[in-house]
Structures are given as structure tokens and as C-alpha cells.
Design an enzyme around this catalytic site. Structure first.
Site, PDB file in Angstrom:
ATOM      1  N   ALA A  31       0.848  -1.195   0.000  1.00  0.00           N
ATOM      2  CA  ALA A  31       0.000   0.000   0.000  1.00  0.00           C
ATOM      3  C   ALA A  31       0.880   1.239   0.000  1.00  0.00           C
ATOM      4  O   ALA A  31       1.752   1.383   0.853  1.00  0.00           O
ATOM      5  CB  ALA A  31      -0.896  -0.014   1.232  1.00  0.00           C
ATOM      6  N   LYS A  85      10.519   6.089  -0.204  1.00  0.00           N
ATOM      7  CA  LYS A  85      10.819   4.653  -0.344  1.00  0.00           C
ATOM      8  C   LYS A  85      12.152   4.327   0.330  1.00  0.00           C
ATOM      9  O   LYS A  85      12.307   3.292   0.988  1.00  0.00           O
ATOM     10  CB  LYS A  85      10.858   4.256  -1.823  1.00  0.00           C
ATOM     11  CG  LYS A  85       9.487   4.142  -2.444  1.00  0.00           C
ATOM     12  CD  LYS A  85       8.757   2.890  -1.975  1.00  0.00           C
ATOM     13  CE  LYS A  85       7.346   2.817  -2.500  1.00  0.00           C
ATOM     14  NZ  LYS A  85       6.570   1.742  -1.921  1.00  0.00           N
ATOM     15  N   TYR A  98       8.814  10.814  -3.768  1.00  0.00           N
ATOM     16  CA  TYR A  98       8.414   9.400  -3.798  1.00  0.00           C
ATOM     17  C   TYR A  98       9.619   8.491  -3.529  1.00  0.00           C
ATOM     18  O   TYR A  98       9.568   7.581  -2.695  1.00  0.00           O
ATOM     19  CB  TYR A  98       7.789   9.082  -5.158  1.00  0.00           C
ATOM     20  CG  TYR A  98       7.513   7.625  -5.376  1.00  0.00           C
ATOM     21  CD1 TYR A  98       6.479   6.990  -4.706  1.00  0.00           C
ATOM     22  CD2 TYR A  98       8.302   6.872  -6.254  1.00  0.00           C
ATOM     23  CE1 TYR A  98       6.226   5.644  -4.894  1.00  0.00           C
ATOM     24  CE2 TYR A  98       8.059   5.532  -6.452  1.00  0.00           C
ATOM     25  CZ  TYR A  98       7.025   4.917  -5.771  1.00  0.00           C
ATOM     26  OH  TYR A  98       6.789   3.588  -5.955  1.00  0.00           O
TER      27      TYR A  98
END
Ligand code: UDP
Length: 729
Positions: free
Chosen positions: A73, A144, A140
Site C-alpha cells: 500500500a 521509499k 516518492y
């Protein structure tokens, strides 16, 4: 196994979840459905609609027992991460931390985190291996990378088995063409919509495309592997956007490729080394680009066909529906009109209108009221009254005079009354029926909800029951443990007691001391086999405040000050209110020094006390048949039983013993008294199979037996150690 897939309704998540399901595992999904679709999952699973950063996720971990968590998710759009870095962080960092902490807290065995090639940024070296310096270019990629760091730390600090998979460009069925969608899905949609392909830049930029089922296979293999750390998950290929268009052109008609300005932040080349994952998971991508693309194209084509059919069907139903509504509306009017025409026709036929044996107009009003309620009965009243007036005027009367004629007015009032009362009654009845229908509908909805809750509760209950039955504390296990104490031999009770305590308390450091008859000493009778702790063979009550406390209070002693010279816990074993033995736990994890554990220890020692009492009662009752009459010498059978028990205990390294053979020709020459005075409380004299007298020294090594044999020799009793106990037992 129970597998939780977060983001399991999404493009990659649904393939991963399906793979686990097909392998026979129980699949659980947490998804907030911002980009995922319930329709992506067509197999048995348990679904929770929730965001991974939501603190209520703890409830889900609480009621389930996940073995593996696959964390997919995430907010997956790079442009969106620039537009709203806060939202990106909440989903990708806070969400990950929530899942990671819960996994650690609720005993998850394996945590698989799906990271991204975005952590590398625009690397110089191709293909990029895992040791390449990370340099994310977008929020992003940063989130991560932070996620990977958390996984690493959770492994380091808490020992949670974590693995991070850095994914290259995924493609395959179910990938959305918008938002998270990649170039493959965007092109598929454009082709099937008959649009031109949009190429950003010259199309020479390359990507390492990996088919989604290969990803699911690697994730599945991760569960079995013990590897912790990061791995690239890629096909290790370098395919340009122009190559992609060429490959697609073999499968479909492409209108044209429209080149637009290069997207800002687009990297020019990407290819990731996958040797580590191949080696660690024994994994290989099964689909080459052509095969993967064909499968993907077929899927999109089938979806388009299905959608086209659905749109056609819905168009058709849209056109038919209003027609049926119109019919519903018009039919009562048509029926009313036909009824009215029938009344006119019949009256004309008999030419006697109001003198007909029944007033047909009234009948018509009543029937319309019964069939359609007030609205139509009043309309029937209007029509019937008009007909009445016209018919009467037809009999030569002046139209105006009819309105002054009380008879005519009465007639009309009579129609009105009938129309209103029948219509109103029917309306009331219909309203009641409708409200009953609504009530039934609401009750059915409630029932459906309660049934759903009931089903879910039943599943959770069954799961808990399974867990209870499989756990160490299950009734079945406790029963089998207690069974071990079911013996009539006090000596066996002690050795069994050690095993029972070890199983119930999950420790390997139990010692049992038996009190001497005078209550001044406690002598070791049995202990855990693997005991490394020093155990005193004998303890003097006078010298041990802990022993004194137990003897007096008959309560459990807890070494709260953690005095290294004392056991951690000691409990009395009582028989008839008298402390006959002490059971000690010598070593224990600090976490277990709590009230729950003390209570468990107390319950277990009480169980042993009652078993011992039972064995003593039995022995007292059977003393006559155990001893040679008038002596303290055990007869052959009893001695053999005792010796068997001792041999078994010795085999398990729980207690030692020494067997001495009395070197006397006649065992009856009254040796027994002299021996009894020399040996200790828990030593035994018995008659062997060979009719010779034996002495069994409990909890004694051969070395320690020397002192006893010397004392015996001093009293003129010569003994020797027999070649094998099996000779006499
Ligand atoms: N791309 C393109 N047309 C599109 C979508 C993407 O030419 O309609 C290009 C894009 O500029 C990029 C490459 O295809 O160079 C891969 O883009 P995608 O968004 O799939 O992945 P990412 O750039 O995140 O690797």
C-alpha cells in the site's frame, strides 16, 4: 499461513494476493481503495477498508495472527509526490512505520516491503546493482528510501525479518492507465481508444520492464527465503519507448506516435542488475517482454470488449426503462377510460341509464378506487357525474335546472362520497403496505448486517479456538501434562513433577528437595536434566531463611532481590498439611518474574502436592503387600517397580541412584535393623529376584556412595555394586 497484503486490491497487490491464495494460504487485505478496486480480487479473502497509516489497523493485527506481511500500500505517483509531499510521506512513511511496528509487536515472522528503483535516481552505472549509491530525485523515491532504512533498523533492533524489493517498471493486467499507471497501460488505452500515442521526448529513453506475475512469484519466494536486506526486482533488460511502440505495432493498429516535450525529472536510461535476487530466491523472470506484452494486450482487449458490451446493454436498458415507467403511469388512465366507455356502452345498450338494476357509474367509481386509489376514483366521479348530467339533460331536462334538482345533487354527492371513501381506504391500505415493505427492507438489511457480523465473529472465534488448541496452554496439552502425575509411586511423582513443571512453566531449571523426617534437612531427589546451575544436594533449614519461610508460611518464596545464591522461586509440596518437599526454579527470564507466573507455579505445585498425597495414601493402604511382613524390606515386586522408576529417571538425567548388593548369605539374619539405622530417609532396602538383599541409595553418585558403604562396613555389613540393575529387576 495467514498472509496480510496491504494494497492488495491494487495492480501489483492483487497479483501478489492471488498468488498466495493459489498456493493455499489465507489472504487478508488492507486497502483504502483510493486506487485499488475490489473487483480485482475474485477469490476468498478477508478485506479491511482502511488506510495503512490508520491507528485502528492495530485492531486488525489484534484479531488475526499474520505470519507474513507484504507491504504494497503506497502513494505510487511520482508527480503526485511533488504536488503533495506531505500526503506522500503520510502514506509511504507513516503507513510503513505503522505496519512495521504492528508486525514487530504482533509476532509477524516475515515483512516484505515493496520499494522502488526510484531510490537510485538517475544512476551513472548500468545495470544498477544494489550497492550503487542511492540518490532519489523525487519525494516518492525519498520516502521509499526512508522506508528501507526503517526496515533495516527494525531488523537490527527487534530482529524482525525484513526484506525490501526495489521494483523496476512493472506492467501487466489490471494496471490503471491513469494516476499510478505506467507507459504500457497508457499506450494500451490509447490504442484501444483509437487515439495517437503520446511520447514524451524522442522515445529513446529506456526502462527495465518487468511483468507483474514475475513480481508476484518473487514476492512469494521471499517468504521461504531468510534473506534480509535489499534486492532489485527487475528483468535486467533495457527497452526504449520506441522499442515498446514497435513491439505493440505487431499486435495492434497504431494510429501514430505524437512526440511531446520531455517530462521534467524523467531519467534517460534504466536497467537494474537482478543477480542478487536470482541467487537468493532461486528466481528467474518467466516472461520475456514480448510474451508479457501479449498477455497484457489480450487482457486490455478483453476488458474493452466487456466494457463495450456493458455500455450497449446499459444504453438499451436506459431506453426501455422510461418506456415501462410511462406504461406504469398511463395504464390506469387507459383502464379508467375503457371502463368509462364500457359504462356508456352498456347504459346505451339497455337505454335505461340510472334505472339499471345496479348503478353502473357507481360500480365504475368503486372499482377505480379499489384498483388505483383516490386520484383515479375522483376522476371516475367526475366522469360519472358528467355522464349522469348529460344523460338526464338528454331526457328533455334543462341542464341548468339539473343543478337545482336535489335529486341530481344527491346523486353526485353520493358518487363523491363513494369515490372518496373507497379511494381513501385503499390509499391508507397502500400506504400501510408500503411502510410495511420499507420496514421489511430495513429489517432485511439489518439481518444481512448482523449475519455478516456473526459470520466474521464465527471465523475469528474458530481461529482463536484453533490457536488455543494449538498453543502450549491448551486444555488438551494441560490434560496430557497432568496425566504424567497420575502415579501411585511417590518416587515417580517427583521425577514426573520435574517434567510437568518444565512443560507448564517452560523452564529447564527445576529441582526438588525432599524434607528429612525430622524436618531439619532437605535432600535433592530430582532435577532438570540439562541443569547447569549449581544445586545443593542437601539444604539445612536452619541455614536457609528462604526454606524456613516456606516451612512456616507454606507460601511461595520469590527471590525478589535476585540473590544469586538462591533459586528464583521456591514452593512447598505439602502432604496432610506438612511440608514434605520443596520445588525450586533456579533460573528464569526476568520477564517471567511476575504475578501470572507465580500463580502458575503455585497451581502446578499444588497439583504435585495432591498427586503426592494420593500416592502416599495408596502406599499406606498397601504397605502390608509391599513389605516383607514385620520388616522394612520391600518385597520382590515392589522393589522391582521402584528400581524401574529409578532407572528411567536416571536415563533422563533427572536423578541418580546407586544400588548396593549386601554380601550376606542369608538376608533374614536380622541385618535389616542395622542397615536401616545406617541409610538415609529416602534410601530403600529390598529383595531382589535372586533372593539377595539390596540397598538402593537415592540421588547418590557412585562416588558419594563410598561414604555409605564405609559406614556399613564399620557396622560389619559388606556390600558391593552389582554388575547390572537389570539382573535383579
Ligand atoms: N511515457 C511516454 N508516454 C506516456 C507515458 C510515459 O512517453 O504516455 C514515457 C515517460 O516519459 C518515461 C517512460 O515512458 O520516460 C516511462 O514512464 P512511466 O511513467 O511508465 O515510468 P517512470 O518514468 O516512472 O519510470
Amino acid at each position: 499461513m495467514d498472509i496480510l497484503v496491504t494494497g492488495g486490491c491494487g495492480f501489483i497487490g492483487s497479483h501478489v494476493a492471488e498468488r498466495f491464495y493459489k498456493e493455499g494460504h489465507n489472504v487478508f487485505i488492507i486497502d483504502n481503495l483510493t486506487s485499488g478496486l475490489r473487483s480485482n480480487i475474485n477469490f476468498k479473502h478477508k478485506f479491511y477498508e482502511m488506510a495503512v497509516e490508520d491507528m485502528r489497523c492495530e485492531d486488525i493485527f489484534c484479531i488475526n495472527k499474520f505470519n507474513v506481511v507484504v507491504h504494497l500500500a503506497a502513494q505510487t505517483s511520482v508527480p503526485a509526490s511533488f504536488e503533495n509531499p506531505y500526503k506522500d510521506t503520510v502514506s509511504n512513511v507513516t503507513g510503513l512505520i505503522n505496519m512495521l511496528s504492528l508486525s514487530e509487536r504482533y509476532g509477524v515472522k516475515r515483512f516484505i516491503f515493496i520499494s522502488s528503483a526510484a531510490v537510485y535516481g538517475d544512476p551513472d552505472q548500468l545495470p544498477t546493482d544494489e550497492d550503487t549509491e542511492t540518490n532519489p530525485m523525487a519525494p516518492y523515491g525519498i520516502s521509499k528510501l526512508v522506508g528501507e532504512m526503517y526496515c533495516h533498523k527494525w531488523h537490527e533492533i527487534y530482529g524482525l525479518s525484513t526484506v525490501c524489493l526495489r521494483l523496476s517498471n512493472a506492467y501487466g493486467p489490471r494496471q490503471a492507465a491513469k494516476g499510478e499507471g505506467g507507459v504500457v497501460s497508457v499506450f494500451m488505452k490509447q490504442i484501444l481508444d483509437g487515439q495517437s500515442l503520446t511520447v514524451y521526448g524522442d522515445g529513446k529513453q529506456t526502462r527495465d520492464f518487468i511483468y507483474v506475475e514475475d513480481i508476484a512469484d518473487a514476492v512469494y519466494r521471499c517468504v521461504e527465503s531468510g534473506f534480509c536486506g535489499v534486492m532489485n526486482l527487475s528483468a535486467n533488460t533495457e527497452i526504449s519507448i520506441n522499442d515498446l511502440i514497435d513491439t505493440l505495432a505487431h499486435r495492434a493498429d497504431i494510429k501514430e506516435a505524437l512526440h511531446k516535450e520531455k517530462r521534467s525529472g524523467d531519467i534517460s536510461r534504466s536497467s537494474m542488475d537482478n543477480s542478487r535476487i536470482k541467487r537468493e530466491l532461486n528466481w528467474l523472470p518467466k516472461y520475456n517482454f514480448e510474451e508479457g506484452l501479449q498477455k497484457t494486450f489480450d487482457w486490455y482487449a478483453s476488458i474493452y470488449k466487456k466494457q463495450e458490451k456493458e455500455t450497449e446493454a446499459s444504453k438499451k436498458s436506459e431506453t426501455t426503462k422510461p418506456r415501462s415507467k410511462l406504461a406504469d403511469y398511463a395504464i390506469p388512465f387507459v383502464e379508467s377510460l375503457l371502463g368509462f366507455i364500457a359504462v356508456i356502452f352498456i347504459e346505451r345498450l339497455f337505454n335505461r341509464g340510472d334505472h339499471f338494476f345496479i348503478d353502473l357509474k357507481l360500480l365504475y367509481i368503486i372499482l377505480m378506487g379499489i384498483a388505483y386509489g383516490t386520484k383515479h376514483s375522483i376522476m371516475a366521479v367526475a366522469l360519472s357525474s358528467s355522464l349522469f348530467i348529460i344523460s338526464n339533460a338528454g331526457y328533455g331536462r334543462d341542464l341548468i335546472s339539473l343543478f337545482y334538482d336535489p335529486n341530481s345533487l344527491l346523486h353526485i354527492a353520493y358518487y363523491l362520497f363513494a369515490g372518496f371513501s373507497v379511494g381513501y381506504t385503499i390509499d391508507m391500505k397502500n400506504r400501510k403496505v408500503k411502510s410495511q415493505d420499507l420496514k421489511i427492507e430495513a429489517t432485511e438489511e439489518k439481518l444481512e448486517f448482523v449475519t455478516k457480523v456473526y459470520d466474521e465473529t464465527r471465523i475469528v472465534k474458530n481461529e482463536l479456538q484453533k490457536q488455543i488448541m494449538a498453543s502450549q496452554d491448551s486444555f488438551g496439552k494441560i490434560y496430557s501434562i497432568i496425566k504424567e502425575l497420575d502415579t501411585f509411586e511417590p518416587e515417580d511423582v517427583f521425577s514426573s513433577a520435574v517434567q510437568v513443571m518444565e512443560k507448564i512453566l517452560k523452564v529447564n531449571s527445576i529441582a526438588i528437595h525432599v524434607m528429612s523426617r525430622n524436618g531439619l534437612f532437605a535432600r535433592l531427589v530430582a532435577n532438570s536434566g540439562s541443569l547447569s546451575w549449581h544445586i545443593s544436594k542437601s539444604m539445612k533449614v536452619e541455614d536457609s531463611p528462604a526454606l524456613k519461610y516456606i516451612m512456616e508460611s507454606k507460601e511461595i518464596f520469590v527471590n525478589k532481590k535476585l540473590d544469586p545464591s538462591l533459586p528464583i522461586m521456591m514452593a512447598p509440596i505439602t502432604d496432610n498439611g506438612k511440608t514434605v518437599a520443596i520445588i525450586s526454579i533456579l533460573e528464569l527470564d526476568f520477564d517471567n518474574i511476575n504475578l501470572y507466573y507465580q500463580n502458575l507455579f503455585k497451581v502446578a505445585s499444588d497439583m504435585i502436592s495432591s498427586s503426592l498425597s494420593k500416592a502416599h495414601r495408596y502406599q499406606e493402604a498397601t504397605n502390608d503387600s509391599r513389605y516383607i511382613s514385620g520388616t522394612a524390606i520391600l518385597n520382590r515386586d515392589s522393589f522391582e517397580k521402584l528400581l524401574h522408576g529409578k532407572m528411567q529417571t536416571k536415563e533422563k538425567e533427572m536423578a541418580n541412584y546407586v544400588l548396593l548388593c549386601v554380601n550376606a548369605a542369608d538376608p533374614a539374619d536380622n541385618l535389616e535393623h542395622r542397615i536401616s539405622n545406617t541409610i538415609r530417609d529416602r534410601d530403600y532396602i529390598g529383595l531382589g529376584k535372586d533372593n539377595r538383599l539390596y540397598i538402593l541409595l537415592s540421588n547418590t553418585s557412585e562416588k558419594e556412595a563410598g561414604a555409605v558403604t564405609k559406614r556399613l562396613t564399620d557396622k560389619g555389613i559388606s556390600t558391593s555394586i552389582p554388575a547390572g540393575a537389570d539382573l535383579i529387576a
